[in-house]
Design a protein around this motif. Structure first.
Motif, PDB file in Angstrom:
ATOM      1  N   TYR A 164       0.925  -1.371   0.155  1.00 13.77           N
ATOM      2  CA  TYR A 164       0.170  -0.088  -0.044  1.00 13.77           C
ATOM      3  C   TYR A 164       0.809   1.331   0.002  1.00 13.77           C
ATOM      4  N   ASP A 165       2.071   1.243   0.530  1.00 10.54           N
ATOM      5  CA  ASP A 165       2.831   2.314   0.606  1.00 10.54           C
ATOM      6  C   ASP A 165       4.391   1.859  -0.015  1.00 10.54           C
ATOM      7  N   PRO A 166       4.758   2.039  -1.202  1.00 10.29           N
ATOM      8  CA  PRO A 166       6.027   1.679  -1.666  1.00 10.29           C
ATOM      9  C   PRO A 166       7.199   2.283  -1.084  1.00 10.29           C
ATOM     10  N   PHE A 167       6.812   3.382  -0.125  1.00 11.63           N
ATOM     11  CA  PHE A 167       8.315   3.833   0.454  1.00 11.63           C
ATOM     12  C   PHE A 167       8.335   3.299   2.038  1.00 11.63           C
ATOM     13  N   PHE A 168       7.433   2.312   2.402  1.00  8.43           N
ATOM     14  CA  PHE A 168       7.415   1.623   3.677  1.00  8.43           C
ATOM     15  C   PHE A 168       8.127   0.110   3.555  1.00  8.43           C
ATOM     16  N   GLU A 169       9.302   0.202   3.978  1.00  9.43           N
ATOM     17  CA  GLU A 169       9.970  -1.098   4.047  1.00  9.43           C
ATOM     18  C   GLU A 169       9.956  -1.475   5.461  1.00  9.43           C
ATOM     19  N   LEU A 170       9.622  -2.744   5.931  1.00 10.34           N
ATOM     20  CA  LEU A 170       9.976  -3.369   7.273  1.00 10.34           C
ATOM     21  C   LEU A 170      10.907  -4.428   7.333  1.00 10.34           C
ATOM     22  N   THR A 171      11.674  -4.616   8.211  1.00 14.50           N
ATOM     23  CA  THR A 171      12.963  -5.471   8.370  1.00 14.50           C
ATOM     24  C   THR A 171      12.259  -6.418   9.749  1.00 14.50           C
ATOM     25  N   VAL A 192      23.787 -14.751  25.686  1.00 14.39           N
ATOM     26  CA  VAL A 192      24.470 -13.157  25.486  1.00 14.39           C
ATOM     27  C   VAL A 192      24.997 -13.229  24.207  1.00 14.39           C
ATOM     28  N   ALA A 193      25.814 -14.409  23.808  1.00 19.83           N
ATOM     29  CA  ALA A 193      26.222 -14.492  22.215  1.00 19.83           C
ATOM     30  C   ALA A 193      25.108 -14.203  21.051  1.00 19.83           C
ATOM     31  N   ALA A 194      23.893 -14.774  21.480  1.00 20.02           N
ATOM     32  CA  ALA A 194      22.567 -14.562  20.759  1.00 20.02           C
ATOM     33  C   ALA A 194      22.120 -13.258  20.721  1.00 20.02           C
ATOM     34  N   MET A 195      22.070 -12.648  21.750  1.00 28.03           N
ATOM     35  CA  MET A 195      21.744 -11.155  21.990  1.00 28.03           C
ATOM     36  C   MET A 195      22.683 -10.188  21.331  1.00 28.03           C
ATOM     37  N   ARG A 196      23.804 -10.494  21.372  1.00 25.00           N
ATOM     38  CA  ARG A 196      24.903  -9.420  20.809  1.00 25.00           C
ATOM     39  C   ARG A 196      24.920  -9.781  19.066  1.00 25.00           C
ATOM     40  N   CYS A 197      24.686 -10.931  18.498  1.00 22.26           N
ATOM     41  CA  CYS A 197      24.187 -11.144  17.283  1.00 22.26           C
ATOM     42  C   CYS A 197      23.214 -10.241  16.622  1.00 22.26           C
ATOM     43  N   LEU A 198      22.069 -10.294  17.539  1.00 22.16           N
ATOM     44  CA  LEU A 198      20.776  -9.625  17.376  1.00 22.16           C
ATOM     45  C   LEU A 198      21.180  -8.080  17.476  1.00 22.16           C
ATOM     46  N   ALA A 199      21.957  -7.713  18.179  1.00 18.10           N
ATOM     47  CA  ALA A 199      22.486  -6.432  18.577  1.00 18.10           C
ATOM     48  C   ALA A 199      23.045  -5.673  17.289  1.00 18.10           C
ATOM     49  N   HIS A 200      24.057  -6.630  16.777  1.00 15.00           N
ATOM     50  CA  HIS A 200      24.964  -6.259  15.648  1.00 15.00           C
ATOM     51  C   HIS A 200      23.864  -6.155  14.440  1.00 15.00           C
ATOM     52  N   LEU A 201      23.021  -7.205  14.296  1.00 16.44           N
ATOM     53  CA  LEU A 201      22.091  -6.890  13.088  1.00 16.44           C
ATOM     54  C   LEU A 201      21.393  -5.912  13.073  1.00 16.44           C
ATOM     55  N   ALA A 202      20.641  -5.382  14.346  1.00 22.91           N
ATOM     56  CA  ALA A 202      19.768  -4.252  14.243  1.00 22.91           C
ATOM     57  C   ALA A 202      20.488  -2.869  14.093  1.00 22.91           C
ATOM     58  N   ASP A 203      21.936  -2.925  14.786  1.00 17.97           N
ATOM     59  CA  ASP A 203      22.852  -1.734  14.543  1.00 17.97           C
ATOM     60  C   ASP A 203      23.009  -1.790  12.866  1.00 17.97           C
ATOM     61  N   SER A 204      23.276  -2.591  12.408  1.00 20.81           N
ATOM     62  CA  SER A 204      23.769  -2.625  11.006  1.00 20.81           C
ATOM     63  C   SER A 204      22.678  -2.237  10.008  1.00 20.81           C
ATOM     64  N   GLU A 207      22.094   1.934  10.963  1.00 18.97           N
ATOM     65  CA  GLU A 207      23.023   2.544  10.505  1.00 18.97           C
ATOM     66  C   GLU A 207      22.851   2.442   9.064  1.00 18.97           C
ATOM     67  N   SER A 208      22.659   1.611   8.301  1.00 18.19           N
ATOM     68  CA  SER A 208      22.306   1.564   6.655  1.00 18.19           C
ATOM     69  C   SER A 208      21.170   2.136   6.172  1.00 18.19           C
ATOM     70  N   GLY A 209      20.344   2.750   7.163  1.00 17.35           N
ATOM     71  CA  GLY A 209      19.056   3.346   6.623  1.00 17.35           C
ATOM     72  C   GLY A 209      17.894   2.693   6.676  1.00 17.35           C
ATOM     73  N   HIS A 210      17.859   1.430   7.220  1.00 16.67           N
ATOM     74  CA  HIS A 210      16.627   0.523   7.450  1.00 16.67           C
ATOM     75  C   HIS A 210      16.076   0.910   8.950  1.00 16.67           C
ATOM     76  N   GLU A 211      15.083   1.966   8.964  1.00 18.15           N
ATOM     77  CA  GLU A 211      14.725   2.519  10.253  1.00 18.15           C
ATOM     78  C   GLU A 211      13.605   1.607  10.807  1.00 18.15           C
ATOM     79  N   ASN A 212      12.947   1.030  10.158  1.00 21.42           N
ATOM     80  CA  ASN A 212      11.680   0.272  10.833  1.00 21.42           C
ATOM     81  C   ASN A 212      12.425  -1.168  10.852  1.00 21.42           C
ATOM     82  N   VAL A 213      12.524  -1.725  12.070  1.00 21.47           N
ATOM     83  CA  VAL A 213      13.135  -2.977  12.412  1.00 21.47           C
ATOM     84  C   VAL A 213      12.271  -3.368  13.640  1.00 21.47           C
ATOM     85  N   VAL A 214      11.927  -4.740  13.599  1.00 24.46           N
ATOM     86  CA  VAL A 214      10.915  -5.409  14.654  1.00 24.46           C
ATOM     87  C   VAL A 214      11.653  -6.766  14.811  1.00 24.46           C
ATOM     88  N   ALA A 215      11.967  -6.856  15.874  1.00 24.51           N
ATOM     89  CA  ALA A 215      12.683  -8.031  16.538  1.00 24.51           C
ATOM     90  C   ALA A 215      11.725  -8.903  17.480  1.00 24.51           C
TER      91      ALA A 215
END
Length: 320
Positions: A164-171, A192-204, A207-215
């Protein structure tokens, strides 16, 4: 409520294009009924195995999962747009939920990858193809600080673009972090290792412009755990208020615990709310303590006919 009435209720409700929902549910040992020889659990949950897990019981559970999503749609106004699952054996299980039940009328697409989990269970995701288009997906392994792979479930990353909105992308990042099996202290570094991996993915992503992230996921820790603190300042925990109110998704020794959680990026925080789905037919009386508990498929080797020892959770996003 009868299944046909549930479907009619949902179909008659108008869908707001600016509102969407993301659900998560640990389906507890959802194997197919065939022994592929992959693991002891695969053998146990087969027609000839200890649990006598048959084709009929398998499809009964598929239909119960579908009925739960229909209940959720009736309760919250429309069918869940995106659903993350944990503890599914393979793509056949995920496809059976989406395509061999009443859910086929809603056109869910599926995303699943095999992981190296020793029990043979994975995470997966389904999404409504009339609401979102999948633009990419990938599994991410868990590694400790020394770079050694942790043998557990991968984190599933799925990118979805709104129809419905081609400008809205969700990860969406689907998680099932290591359990406390073997002891909480001994297993803590794995979480802790799993949470650090999640933190790295979310941060990346952010930082690369994907502002809509849901974990979403079963983190096998409550929101006040030191492991959860790794995500502070990066993702907003929508479960914390429910946790402080004593709500939960699993029941252990008569007490509710909230280990199934939904976290969102800052941009989504103000437009989202999380709910625990206390679905009546997913609950039974707790024989050891006053109150209800989740209705499990098995109690030890005895077949009960329930679905899971976890309740599902859902986040509603309004005004994207």
């Amino acid at each position: 409520m009868p299944l046909l009435l549930l479907m009619y209720t949902i179909l008659s409700c108008p869908v707001n294009d600016s509102t969407f929902s993301v659900m998560f549910w640990n389906l507890e040992n959802f194997f197919d009924w065939k022994d592929s020889g992959y693991s002891d659990s695969d053998r146990e949950f087969s027609s000839s195995g200890e649990r006598r897990w048959t084709k009929g019981r398998f499809y009964s559970k598929c239909n119960a999962v579908a009925k739960t999503l229909l209940w959720t749609g009736s309760t919250y106004g429309s069918m869940p747009d995106i659903v993350g699952f944990a503890e599914v054996e393979n793509g056949f299980v995920v496809g059976s939920i989406a395509n061999s039940t009443a859910l086929r009328k809603y056109g869910y697409g599926t995303v699943h990858y095999e992981s190296g989990d020793p029990r043979g269970i994975d995470v997966a995701l389904i999404y409504r193809k009339d609401r979102f288009r999948c633009t990419g997906s990938a599994p991410h392994g868990i590694y400790d600080e020394e770079g050694r792979k942790v043998v557990t479930r991968d984190i599933l990353e799925v990118s979805l673009r709104s129809e419905y909105d081609p400008f809205f992308e969700l990860t969406v990042l689907v998680n099932h972090h290591p359990s406390k099996y073997g002891g909480e202290k001994e297993s803590f570094p794995r979480r802790v290792a799993a949470m650090r991996c999640l933190a790295h993915l979310a941060d990346s992503l952010i930082e690369s412009g994907h502002e809509n992230v849901v974990a979403v996921g079963d983190f096998n820790d409550t929101p006040d755990s030191p492991a959860s603190g790794i995500l502070d300042g990066m993702l907003c925990d929508k479960s914390y208020g429910l946790f402080k109110a004593g709500k939960g998704t699993i029941r252990y020794k008569g007490r509710w615990e909230l280990i199934d959680q939904i976290l969102v990026s800052e941009k989504l925080d103000g437009i989202s709310s999380m709910h625990i789905c206390y679905v009546p037919f997913l609950l039974v009386n707790d024989s050891s303590s006053p109150g209800k508990k989740p209705f499990r498929t098995y109690s030890g080797p005895r077949y009960n006919g329930g679905v899971s020892d976890h309740l599902p959770v859902i986040a509603i996003f309004r005004g994207m």
